[in-house]
Enzyme design. Structure first.
Site, PDB file in Angstrom:
ATOM      1  N   SER A 263      21.649  15.216 -13.035  1.00 54.46           N
ATOM      2  CA  SER A 263      21.195  15.741 -13.911  1.00 54.46           C
ATOM      3  C   SER A 263      20.817  17.255 -14.423  1.00 54.46           C
ATOM      4  O   SER A 263      21.869  17.157 -13.534  1.00 54.46           O
ATOM      5  CB  SER A 263      19.488  15.704 -14.087  1.00 54.46           C
ATOM      6  OG  SER A 263      18.544  16.255 -13.385  1.00 54.46           O
ATOM      7  N   LYS A 264      21.114  17.682 -15.268  1.00 51.75           N
ATOM      8  CA  LYS A 264      20.779  18.626 -15.356  1.00 51.75           C
ATOM      9  C   LYS A 264      20.345  19.960 -13.971  1.00 51.75           C
ATOM     10  O   LYS A 264      21.227  20.933 -14.089  1.00 51.75           O
ATOM     11  CB  LYS A 264      20.567  19.925 -16.618  1.00 51.75           C
ATOM     12  CG  LYS A 264      21.290  19.315 -18.079  1.00 51.75           C
ATOM     13  CD  LYS A 264      21.129  20.905 -18.616  1.00 51.75           C
ATOM     14  CE  LYS A 264      21.986  20.472 -20.399  1.00 51.75           C
ATOM     15  NZ  LYS A 264      20.615  19.771 -21.068  1.00 51.75           N
ATOM     16  N   ARG A 265      19.492  19.061 -13.543  1.00 52.32           N
ATOM     17  CA  ARG A 265      18.566  19.803 -12.468  1.00 52.32           C
ATOM     18  C   ARG A 265      19.498  20.404 -11.296  1.00 52.32           C
ATOM     19  O   ARG A 265      19.730  20.957 -10.649  1.00 52.32           O
ATOM     20  CB  ARG A 265      17.942  18.934 -11.484  1.00 52.32           C
ATOM     21  CG  ARG A 265      16.492  19.832 -12.079  1.00 52.32           C
ATOM     22  CD  ARG A 265      15.620  18.560 -11.689  1.00 52.32           C
ATOM     23  NE  ARG A 265      15.984  16.875 -11.744  1.00 52.32           N
ATOM     24  CZ  ARG A 265      16.162  17.161 -10.128  1.00 52.32           C
ATOM     25  NH1 ARG A 265      15.828  17.098  -9.049  1.00 52.32           N
ATOM     26  NH2 ARG A 265      16.117  15.417  -9.659  1.00 52.32           N
ATOM     27  N   GLY A 267      23.397  21.299 -11.417  1.00 48.41           N
ATOM     28  CA  GLY A 267      24.315  21.636 -11.776  1.00 48.41           C
ATOM     29  C   GLY A 267      25.073  21.567 -12.225  1.00 48.41           C
ATOM     30  O   GLY A 267      24.370  20.774 -13.693  1.00 48.41           O
TER      31      GLY A 267
END
Ligand code: GLU
Length: 506
Positions: A263-265, A267
């Site tokens: 996920s965006k977490r 990167g």
């Protein structure tokens, strides 16, 4: 003939998972000499946006994937028609779905469900309380004709549900082998959601995707395994229409290195963000191919799309989750950056320097050549091109005070020999006029060595810090001309003289 499709919903940016799905579909089609279709699944009108559709077409093109049918397909470019199954946008196919719903209702394969949300909720709550599976009990299955007519006459909203038979729902999955779901786990799925008060409801994903896949002659459905639990419902729909069930291939989830869903977490995850960061499309495409697939020899990892299209098979796609490694992607990107033509790398990198270099179109040949040489020096030291400005700081910034404050520099400069070396070096710079050449530089270094008796890194580090702000970096032979020419080009770059005298005086 093999016909596969990529069916994105234009509700957000295309991320690596979707892009890998598109890539595997494309590779399979190319390998099998089949067709690759693009279908836009935009029935969620509230969340679908034109800009996402535009972006996703751009992303596919950027990755090097072309599609045979669909909006902006190769066929459309040639003939003006999107293809034999047009339209390829679901929002333009609502009449087709409605006609098919009417057919299912008429044939008694589907029925109208007048249960209210409150009734369904109560049923669910009871199931939870009694520890039973939360499935629809099928109350409206048994409604008589008169009851149905009365409900319709009263304007009662209804959903359309598919009647699921007692048999298990089976399909073939090229990644997972044969898959089977018990009929009870599916219950009677909704095909068309009820609209408030009016009868024209909204057909749901499972329904429209099946109608489209069947009408578009899709032979293999290759998609993410988040759709695995949808597949039995879709199989039931194929069966209700008497359509041939395609072969499926559910691709494993992509995880981050912490084994959590990517996920965006973790990167960057959208294709556009990788492009912005200066990854080459061939590197990303190559990397995506390796996320769940491997070559037969078990070791080759660098492939062009053309090479992949010759050897890709779904049999070699693994059902276990793939772990996204930025290190591996960076390694591939460095590999392709090394191979890329310098002109191309310069084109791609210009944007990161536009503020300093001005518009690319307005740049003279001398500036372009200088920039290309700068990149030859810096690109081997980066993972992706957006790291270049930081690396180029050694040329574009000249800040003696900041350089003196760097802890490692403090140590290198703190010794008496460093002061001596810089003093001697500055004397020679002062006495010189005109541009400094690498030969001048070399000569001075020798003289300073003799004059001070200092050699090795005690000799070189102070000079390098004075010139670039750091004690390691590219060879002086290449750096000095770039500095001098950069200064002459009026880019606000300090030349050797300004740097050394500025540093010693500071
Ligand atoms: N629109 C669906 C998605 O983006 C397509 C799934 C499928 O390939 O069936 O997830």
């Amino acid at each position: 003939m093999v016909r596969v499709r990529f069916a994105p919903s234009p509700t957000g940016m295309v991320h690596v998972g979707n892009a890998r799905t598109a890539l595997y579909n494309w590779l399979f089609a190319r390998r099998m000499g089949g067709k690759f279709l693009l279908r836009i699944e935009d029935t969620d009108l509230e969340r679908s946006e034109a800009r996402y559709e535009t972006q996703l077409l751009e992303d596919l093109k950027w990755l090097g994937l072309d599609w045979d049918e669909g909006p902006q397909s190769t066929l459309e470019a040639k003939t003006g028609s999107e293809g034999p199954s047009a339209p390829y946008r679901q929002s333009e196919r609502l009449e087709i779905y409605a006609a098919h719903t009417a057919r299912l209702l008429e044939e008694g394969k589907a029925y109208r469900c007048f249960c209210t949300p409150e009734e369904l909720e109560a049923e669910r709550a009871l199931a939870v309380k009694e520890h039973r599976p939360q499935v629809y009990g099928g109350r409206c299955r048994r409604l008589g004709r008169t009851e149905i007519e009365a409900n319709l006459a009263a304007g009662k909203p209804f959903a359309v549900r598919l009647e699921i038979g007692p048999d298990a729902l089976r399909f073939r999955d090229m990644v997972r082998g044969p898959v089977e779901f018990a009929a009870e786990t599916v219950s009677d799925p909704i095909l068309v959601r009820s609209a408030s008060g009016v009868s024209a409801g909204v057909p749901v994903y499972n329904y429209v995707v099946t109608v489209d896949d069947a009408l578009m002659g899709i032979t293999h459905v290759i998609r993410g395994d988040d759709h695995l639990s949808n597949t039995p419902k879709q199989v039931a729909i194929y069966q209700a229409f008497g359509w041939k069930v395609p072969v499926f291939a559910h691709l494993s989830t992509i995880l981050g290195e912490d084994r959590e869903r990517l996920s965006k977490r973790h990167g960057a995850t959208s294709i556009a963000s990788f492009q912005e960061m200066g990854y080459l499309p061939e590197a990303l495409a190559n990397y995506l191919a390796l996320l769940g697939w491997g070559a037969e020899d078990g070791k080759t990892e660098t492939f062009t799309l053309t090479e992949l299209a010759k050897i890709f098979t779904l049999e070699r796609v693994t059902p276990s989750p793939a772990v996204f490694s930025f290190d591996k992607l960076n390694w591939l990107n460095r590999h392709y950056l090394k191979q890329a033509a310098p002109e191309r790398v310069a084109e791609l990198s210009w944007g990161y320097f536009a503020e300093k270099l001005g518009a690319r179109e307005a740049a003279g040949a001398e500036l372009v050549a200088w920039f290309q040489r700068l990149l030859t020096l810096l690109v081997p030291a980066v993972d992706h091109l957006s790291q270049l400005p930081t690396k180029a700081g050694l040329l574009f910034t000249h800040d003696p005070e900041a350089a003196r404050a760097v802890p490692e520099n403090v140590e290198a400069l703190g010794v008496e020999s460093a002061r001596l070396v810089l003093c001697e070096f500055a004397d020679r710079v002062r006495a010189h006029s005109g541009a400094v050449t690498p030969e001048d530089f070399k000569g001075w270094m020798n003289e300073v060595k003799v004059a001070t008796g200092v050699k090795g890194k005690e000799l070189f580090h102070p000079v390098r810090i004075a010139l670039t702000g750091g004690h390691s970096g590219p060879e002086f032979d290449k750096l000095i001309p770039l500095m001098e020419e950069g200064a002459a080009l009026g880019l606000g770059i300090a030349g050797v003289r300004e740097r050394i005298l500025g540093f010693v005086g500071a």
